[in-house]
Design a protein around this motif. Structure first.
Motif, mmCIF file in Angstrom:
data_model
loop_
_atom_site.group_PDB
_atom_site.id
_atom_site.type_symbol
_atom_site.label_atom_id
_atom_site.label_comp_id
_atom_site.label_asym_id
_atom_site.label_seq_id
_atom_site.Cartn_x
_atom_site.Cartn_y
_atom_site.Cartn_z
ATOM 1 N N HIS A 37 20.590 20.534 -25.997
ATOM 2 C CA HIS A 37 20.716 19.867 -27.395
ATOM 3 C C HIS A 37 19.458 20.102 -28.314
ATOM 4 N N GLY A 38 18.614 20.712 -27.716
ATOM 5 C CA GLY A 38 17.635 21.145 -28.690
ATOM 6 C C GLY A 38 16.664 20.225 -29.008
ATOM 7 N N LEU A 39 16.473 19.319 -28.267
ATOM 8 C CA LEU A 39 15.665 18.224 -28.706
ATOM 9 C C LEU A 39 14.229 18.898 -28.155
ATOM 10 N N SER A 40 13.154 18.587 -29.007
ATOM 11 C CA SER A 40 11.515 19.044 -28.527
ATOM 12 C C SER A 40 11.085 18.099 -27.521
ATOM 13 N N LEU A 41 10.094 18.925 -26.762
ATOM 14 C CA LEU A 41 9.450 18.110 -25.694
ATOM 15 C C LEU A 41 8.715 16.652 -26.096
ATOM 16 N N ARG A 42 8.239 16.869 -27.391
ATOM 17 C CA ARG A 42 7.606 15.701 -28.095
ATOM 18 C C ARG A 42 8.403 14.623 -28.239
ATOM 19 N N GLN A 43 9.636 14.994 -28.796
ATOM 20 C CA GLN A 43 10.759 14.023 -28.906
ATOM 21 C C GLN A 43 11.162 13.233 -27.911
ATOM 22 N N LEU A 44 11.378 14.336 -26.563
ATOM 23 C CA LEU A 44 11.890 13.385 -25.246
ATOM 24 C C LEU A 44 10.649 12.380 -24.933
ATOM 25 N N ALA A 45 9.479 12.945 -24.863
ATOM 26 C CA ALA A 45 8.263 12.245 -24.617
ATOM 27 C C ALA A 45 8.215 11.064 -25.258
ATOM 28 N N ARG A 46 8.633 10.900 -26.678
ATOM 29 C CA ARG A 46 8.357 9.613 -27.228
ATOM 30 C C ARG A 46 9.724 8.533 -26.785
ATOM 31 N N LEU A 47 10.806 9.197 -26.593
ATOM 32 C CA LEU A 47 11.934 8.477 -26.373
ATOM 33 C C LEU A 47 11.759 7.998 -24.821
ATOM 34 N N SER A 48 11.085 8.562 -23.841
ATOM 35 C CA SER A 48 11.175 8.086 -22.751
ATOM 36 C C SER A 48 9.712 7.587 -22.426
ATOM 37 N N GLY A 49 8.680 7.569 -23.335
ATOM 38 C CA GLY A 49 7.573 6.939 -23.221
ATOM 39 C C GLY A 49 6.595 7.422 -22.130
ATOM 40 N N CYS A 50 6.704 8.922 -22.202
ATOM 41 C CA CYS A 50 5.716 9.607 -21.232
ATOM 42 C C CYS A 50 4.995 10.536 -22.115
ATOM 43 N N HIS A 51 3.890 11.499 -21.541
ATOM 44 C CA HIS A 51 3.340 12.377 -22.054
ATOM 45 C C HIS A 51 4.064 13.630 -22.103
ATOM 46 N N PRO A 52 3.990 14.593 -23.363
ATOM 47 C CA PRO A 52 4.912 15.916 -23.389
ATOM 48 C C PRO A 52 4.709 16.768 -22.329
ATOM 49 N N SER A 53 3.199 16.617 -21.687
ATOM 50 C CA SER A 53 3.223 17.572 -20.506
ATOM 51 C C SER A 53 4.048 17.233 -19.307
ATOM 52 N N THR A 54 4.426 15.861 -19.102
ATOM 53 C CA THR A 54 5.190 15.451 -18.191
ATOM 54 C C THR A 54 6.413 16.013 -18.272
ATOM 55 N N VAL A 55 7.078 15.963 -19.458
ATOM 56 C CA VAL A 55 8.336 16.663 -19.852
ATOM 57 C C VAL A 55 8.374 18.162 -19.405
ATOM 58 N N LEU A 56 7.384 18.615 -20.101
ATOM 59 C CA LEU A 56 7.142 20.076 -19.838
ATOM 60 C C LEU A 56 7.492 20.579 -18.373
#
Length: 374
Positions: A37-56
């Motif tokens: 769906h093309g959501l960026s790592l920062r967007q996913l991090a904000r939505l899940s409440g974690c750091h972007p590096s965790t999503v990466l």
């Protein structure tokens, strides 16, 4: 569907977690939303409440795990289940699936099947064999004679969910992939069995005590039946232990056909326990009591398996049926069974072998010797 902003004026819909079963790991959800769906790592991090590096790290790890055929199939089905719902174009119907996929497996079904399959995978030498494009996977293990024995059958979509949750991992890749249970799978099995014991205690004690009237005399309340200690998580069952023993002539105490008969009874017993009535008193089949739930209760497979167990125990009768039920289904040790039955020491293995011989003859004569389990 949740609203997510991609810019100062662009807002699109993206699939919420509620569109998937609750068992789907968060890392898999992040991977699908990023890749499909093309959501960026920062967007996913904000939505899940974690750091972007965790999503990466989650995304990279899932990408590396796609070499596993079950994980790859599960991720493809998760992606399809959302893209078919057209998150970027509303109103289009969901495409039909060629076969049932893991996204159609609810949490209760997964937990129920996980108890059965993970128990089998804890046995010595057991692996889950998966063939591409097959709707079923099988659990097999090596016997004492060096042959391979099938002990359980499971739908492929359940295996996909187990692999995605990292409860099983591919041990031998290839045309026939072989999976073994992971430490996470053993921990999950322990947790599921603990939930079963907690539920059994609440049903046997808490509810019974809550429904008893305060004015009733103590003698009017029947004492709760003692719970049986089920050793499902043991690596070795009584049958596998006896199969390795040899008599004074050097022959194995239990042959493969006798072990197969006991394993077949156990598989039917476990499938029968999948119905809504999981606290059925199987001992009643040996004492002429109630025959359990009616033919219309529970899933069809559970009902048929319950009938097969009842016929097998009825054919064995008291004594032989008791030892088969306790050692093959409840997985009680022979010493415990001998004490419960009041038998002399070291006599239980003889009675068990006689029971297995009778059980093997029952399956050969009554059910045509069909070796299919379940």
């Amino acid at each position: 569907m949740c609203k997510t902003e991609f810019g100062p004026s662009k807002v699109i819909d993206w699939p919420a977690a509620g569109n998937w079963p609750g068992w789907v790991p968060e890392a898999a959800a992040h991977y699908i939303r990023h890749v499909e769906h093309g959501l960026s790592l920062r967007q996913l991090a904000r939505l899940s409440g974690c750091h972007p590096s965790t999503v990466l790290r989650q995304v990279r790890r899932l990408e590396n795990r796609r070499d596993d055929p079950l994980v790859d199939a599960a991720l493809r089905q998760l992606g399809k289940s959302t893209t078919d719902k057209a998150p970027f174009a509303k109103g289009e119907p969901m495409a039909a699936h060629s076969r049932r996929d893991c996204t159609q497996t609810d949490d209760e079904t997964l937990d129920r099947e996980a108890r059965r399959i993970l128990r089998r995978l804890t046995e010595s030498g057991a692996v889950l064999a998966v063939v591409p494009d097959m709707e079923k996977a099988v659990v097999v293990r090596d016997t004492a004679s060096g042959t391979t024995q099938r002990t359980a059958v499971v739908d492929t979509q359940i295996a996909e969910a187990l692999a995605l949750k990292e409860w099983i991992a591919c041990k031998v890749p290839g045309r026939i992939a072989r999976y073994h249970i992971t430490p996470s799978g053993r921990a999950a099995l322990s947790r599921l069995l603990a939930q079963d014991e907690s539920g059994a205690q609440a049903g046997a004690c808490g509810m019974a005590e809550a429904q008893a009237p305060f004015s009733a005399a103590p003698s009017a309340v029947a004492p709760p039946l003692p719970r049986k200690r089920i050793r499902y998580s043991a690596n070795e069952t009584p049958l596998t232990l006896l199969a390795r023993r040899r008599d004074k002539d050097g022959a194995r105490f239990l042959t493969d056909d006798l072990v197969s008969a006991g394993e077949r009874l156990r598989e039917d017993f476990e499938i029968a326990q999948m119905a809504a009535r999981t606290t059925q008193n199987w001992d009643s089949f040996l004492t002429g009591g109630t025959q359990g739930s009616g033919p219309g209760e529970g899933p069809l497979a559970s009902t048929e398996a319950r009938r097969r167990v009842a016929r097998a125990l009825g054919d064995l009768g008291p004594g032989l049926g008791d030892v088969a039920l306790r050692c093959c289904c409840y997985l009680e040790g022979l010493e415990v069974t001998e004490k419960r039955m009041g038998w002399s020491a070291r006599s239980g293995k003889i009675v068990l072998r006689i029971a297995l011989q009778r059980l093997r003859r029952f399956y050969d004569e009554v059910q045509g010797g069909d070796t299919l389990i379940g």
